[in-house]
Design a protein around this motif. Structure first.
Motif: not given
Lengths: 304, 169
Positions: A133-138, A151-158, A168-174
């Motif tokens: 539920y907090g996903w859009p924020f963090k 990862v879809a483009k958007g805020k920093t994905f940790t 990352v900001l939006g990419t594919s990684f393992n």
């Protein structure tokens, strides 16, 4: 006619003095007046208020649970609106702190779609935790095991792991945790890794092992092969490949007249033993035969 | 936060009781002609008001009581044969205290008693509310949920019926 009208007003207790004049002159009024006067002398029961209230209080039904509207204490409209917001805020805080825990089964791969359509493919026996539920924020995921992220483009994905943090900001990684070693492979875009006090950027086509020292490796696929149920190898001894086959198919692989240090590059599937053996043996001009249900032998027919 | 008077508060309930109980008791008495029955019905109506205190606002308490008492009365089918009693020594203002006059008055009282018994319950109650309680047509109409005109007709019909009965006795 006029008298009748006045009589009606008199009965309504609203006769005016002029109405009364009319009535007094009307002979019929005598008997009406007499009826009225006598009627007023009816003996009425006098209701004792004190004893009446006392009797009510003594009635067992009197103190029964009563239907009291919640509006007994009326809130002002502003306060009601405030209360709604407070409730929303409390439930919001509660929901955003509620973690979603997903664990892949021990023997299969699982794909999770996140609220922003980012995808996580979980390898066997791995686990991720995130706050739905907090996903859009963090955008933050805790990982245990191995997973491939798109990862879809958007805020920093940790991605948080016990050994380091990948953002990352939006990419594919393992990301893989194996024997306390964190391995991050980037397939698209750019990944930033913080581990062991080292801050590194991993670019597309690179794989980094973060142990006591950094190890850099090139990638030859556009996605990690495990997500297609494959094992892939780049220039490794045949021995290592055979061990991997043994692990995946739960069989014993024996060799005859073979140099197990031969280098192998390629991949095998996890779904068909015969096909896997073919893809490994054919490029090296080797043959295989089934000894029993759980045993396979690989040999070189020319060297007998 | 504002605190509105609510019937569930005992002080508010007791105040309404003091204000309304006698007229409600009279109303029930006109219907039943019975002191004990009118007491029971009145008390029961107030009990119902207390039980529904959250649903009834103080301004609606009076009409709630009268409607409830009326419904309670309709549930009591058994009617005793009772007659109204009148105070003795009617018309003290009159100077004429001759034995003939007093006898005539007494006779008239007896005739009125019989005449009141000949009225329908609705006519009698409407008439007594008007004469004894001094209620206007409008107030009677509100109790029975009828038009003011119908209430007026009910009272006038009752009066004419009484006259007719008395004259024929």
């Amino acid at each position: 006619m006029e008298a009748k009208k006045a009589l009606k007003k008199w009965l309504d207790n609203q006769a005016t003095p002029s109405d009364m004049e009319v009535l007094e002159l009307w002979p019929d009024f005598d008997i009406y007046k007499k009826i009225d006067a006598h009627t007023k002398e009816i003996l009425l029961p006098e209701h004792d208020i004190a004893s009446g209230i006392k009797a009510l209080n003594e009635n067992p039904l009197f103190n029964k649970p009563r239907q009291i509207k919640p509006a007994v204490i009326t809130m002002s409209r502003l306060l009601k609106i405030d209360a709604v917001f407070v409730l929303l805020a409390i439930s919001g805080v509660y929901l955003t702190t509620l973690p979603t825990n997903i664990q892949a089964p021990i023997t299969s791969i699982q794909t999770i779609e996140l609220p922003d359509s980012s995808k996580i493919t979980l390898n066997e026996n791995s686990r991720v935790t995130y706050k739905k539920y907090g996903w859009p924020f963090k955008r933050e995921v805790t990982l245990d095991g191995e997973a491939y992220f798109e990862v879809a483009k958007g805020k920093t994905f940790t991605v948080l792991t016990p050994k380091g943090t990948i953002s990352v900001l939006g990419t594919s990684f393992n990301v893989k945790m194996e024997n306390d070693i964190l391995i991050v492979s980037c397939f698209e875009g750019l990944v930033s890794v913080k581990a062991n006090g080292i801050d590194t950027l991993v670019s597309a086509g690179e794989s980094f092992s973060f142990s006591s020292f950094l190890e850099n490796q090139k990638l030859y696929t556009s996605k990690p092969t495990w997500i297609f149920n494959e094992s892939s190898f780049v220039d490794v001894p045949l021995k290592v490949v055979l061990l991997e086959i043994e692990k995946h198919y739960k069989v014993t692989v024996t060799t005859k007249n073979i140099d197990v240090t031969l280098r192998y590059t390629g991949s095998f599937t996890h779904t068909n033993l015969e096909q896997s053996l073919k893809t490994v043996t054919l490029p090296l001009n080797l043959y295989f035969s089934k000894v029993s249900e759980n045993e396979v032998q690989i040999y070189n027919p020319k060297k007998q | 936060m504002e605190k509105k008077p609510n019937i569930c508060q005992e002080a508010v309930f007791n105040k309404i009781y003091k204000q309304q109980v006698q007229s409600l008791r009279n109303f029930m008495f006109f219907k039943t002609k019975d002191t004990a029955a009118s007491y029971d019905l009145t008390q029961e109506a107030f009990l119902k008001l207390w039980q529904n205190c959250g649903k009834v606002s103080p301004s609606k308490a009076k009409s709630y009581l009268f409607t409830t008492a009326n419904n309670l009365f309709l549930n009591t089918v058994a009617h005793k044969k009772v007659q109204f009693k009148f105070r003795q020594g009617v018309k003290k203002s009159q100077d004429n205290n001759s034995p003939e006059f007093l006898l005539e008055e007494k006779e008239f009282g007896q005739k009125l008693q019989k005449a009141l018994n000949s009225l329908t319950q609705l006519q009698r109650t409407a008439f007594l509310l008007s004469r004894v309680e001094g209620k206007k047509y409008k107030e009677i109409a509100a109790i029975y949920n009828i038009t003011e005109k119908a209430a007026g007709k009910r009272v006038l019909d009752a009066l004419e019926k009484l006259r007719e009965t008395i004259e024929n006795l």
